[in-house]
Write a protein that holds these residues in place. Structure first.
Motif, PDB file in Angstrom:
ATOM      1  N   GLU A 103       0.831  -1.207   0.000  1.00  0.00           N
ATOM      2  CA  GLU A 103       0.000   0.000   0.000  1.00  0.00           C
ATOM      3  C   GLU A 103       0.866   1.258   0.000  1.00  0.00           C
ATOM      4  O   GLU A 103       0.570   2.221  -0.713  1.00  0.00           O
ATOM      5  N   ILE A 104       1.931   1.246   0.795  1.00  0.00           N
ATOM      6  CA  ILE A 104       2.826   2.408   0.857  1.00  0.00           C
ATOM      7  C   ILE A 104       3.501   2.628  -0.487  1.00  0.00           C
ATOM      8  O   ILE A 104       3.625   3.774  -0.939  1.00  0.00           O
ATOM      9  N   VAL A 105       3.920   1.548  -1.128  1.00  0.00           N
ATOM     10  CA  VAL A 105       4.538   1.661  -2.454  1.00  0.00           C
ATOM     11  C   VAL A 105       3.547   2.271  -3.444  1.00  0.00           C
ATOM     12  O   VAL A 105       3.877   3.203  -4.183  1.00  0.00           O
ATOM     13  N   ALA A 106       2.311   1.782  -3.455  1.00  0.00           N
ATOM     14  CA  ALA A 106       1.291   2.313  -4.365  1.00  0.00           C
ATOM     15  C   ALA A 106       1.024   3.793  -4.083  1.00  0.00           C
ATOM     16  O   ALA A 106       0.926   4.603  -5.025  1.00  0.00           O
ATOM     17  N   ASP A 107       0.923   4.157  -2.813  1.00  0.00           N
ATOM     18  CA  ASP A 107       0.691   5.565  -2.447  1.00  0.00           C
ATOM     19  C   ASP A 107       1.862   6.449  -2.865  1.00  0.00           C
ATOM     20  O   ASP A 107       1.669   7.568  -3.333  1.00  0.00           O
ATOM     21  N   THR A 108       3.076   5.946  -2.688  1.00  0.00           N
ATOM     22  CA  THR A 108       4.267   6.716  -3.056  1.00  0.00           C
ATOM     23  C   THR A 108       4.307   6.952  -4.557  1.00  0.00           C
ATOM     24  O   THR A 108       4.569   8.070  -5.009  1.00  0.00           O
ATOM     25  N   ILE A 109       4.007   5.921  -5.334  1.00  0.00           N
ATOM     26  CA  ILE A 109       3.989   6.059  -6.797  1.00  0.00           C
ATOM     27  C   ILE A 109       2.911   7.044  -7.219  1.00  0.00           C
ATOM     28  O   ILE A 109       3.144   7.897  -8.080  1.00  0.00           O
ATOM     29  N   GLN A 110       1.750   6.958  -6.594  1.00  0.00           N
ATOM     30  CA  GLN A 110       0.661   7.888  -6.916  1.00  0.00           C
ATOM     31  C   GLN A 110       1.069   9.331  -6.612  1.00  0.00           C
ATOM     32  O   GLN A 110       0.778  10.241  -7.398  1.00  0.00           O
ATOM     33  N   THR A 111       1.772   9.541  -5.505  1.00  0.00           N
ATOM     34  CA  THR A 111       2.239  10.883  -5.150  1.00  0.00           C
ATOM     35  C   THR A 111       3.226  11.401  -6.191  1.00  0.00           C
ATOM     36  O   THR A 111       3.130  12.555  -6.626  1.00  0.00           O
ATOM     37  N   TYR A 112       4.176  10.572  -6.591  1.00  0.00           N
ATOM     38  CA  TYR A 112       5.119  10.964  -7.645  1.00  0.00           C
ATOM     39  C   TYR A 112       4.359  11.409  -8.894  1.00  0.00           C
ATOM     40  O   TYR A 112       4.654  12.442  -9.490  1.00  0.00           O
ATOM     41  N   GLN A 113       3.391  10.607  -9.302  1.00  0.00           N
ATOM     42  CA  GLN A 113       2.636  10.900 -10.526  1.00  0.00           C
ATOM     43  C   GLN A 113       1.805  12.168 -10.392  1.00  0.00           C
ATOM     44  O   GLN A 113       1.756  12.981 -11.312  1.00  0.00           O
ATOM     45  N   GLN A 114       1.157  12.362  -9.255  1.00  0.00           N
ATOM     46  CA  GLN A 114       0.344  13.557  -9.038  1.00  0.00           C
ATOM     47  C   GLN A 114       1.190  14.821  -9.048  1.00  0.00           C
ATOM     48  O   GLN A 114       0.733  15.874  -9.474  1.00  0.00           O
TER      49      GLN A 114
END
Length: 79
Positions: A46-57
């Motif tokens: 979940e943390i990995v997915a959230d981190t990737i989403q933050t990078y993309q946003q």
């Protein structure tokens, strides 16, 4: 394949902390910890997915992928 699969996720026991530690080298420092290995891995994903989403946003480039680098065999050659 989704972006989260491009990053190695590690869950290992820490004698010092007396718990499992989850980390994702190359994507972020730190991670998560707990007494249950499977729950730590789930939280780490979940943390990995959230981190990737933050990078993309934020329009930032993701760090280079760490998956498929055959780290296990490289570590055997060092040991």
């Amino acid at each position: 394949m989704n972006e989260t699969n491009r990053y190695v996720k590690i869950v290992e026991w820490s004698d010092e902390d007396q718990c499992f530690i989850g980390s994702c080298p190359g994507l972020f420092y730190g991670g998560c910890h707990g007494d249950n290995e499977q729950l730590v891995f789930a939280e780490l994903c979940e943390i990995v997915a959230d981190t990737i989403q933050t990078y993309q946003q934020e329009g930032k480039n993701l760090p280079p992928a760490t998956a498929n680098k055959d780290y296990a065999n490289k570590m055997l050659n060092v040991a």
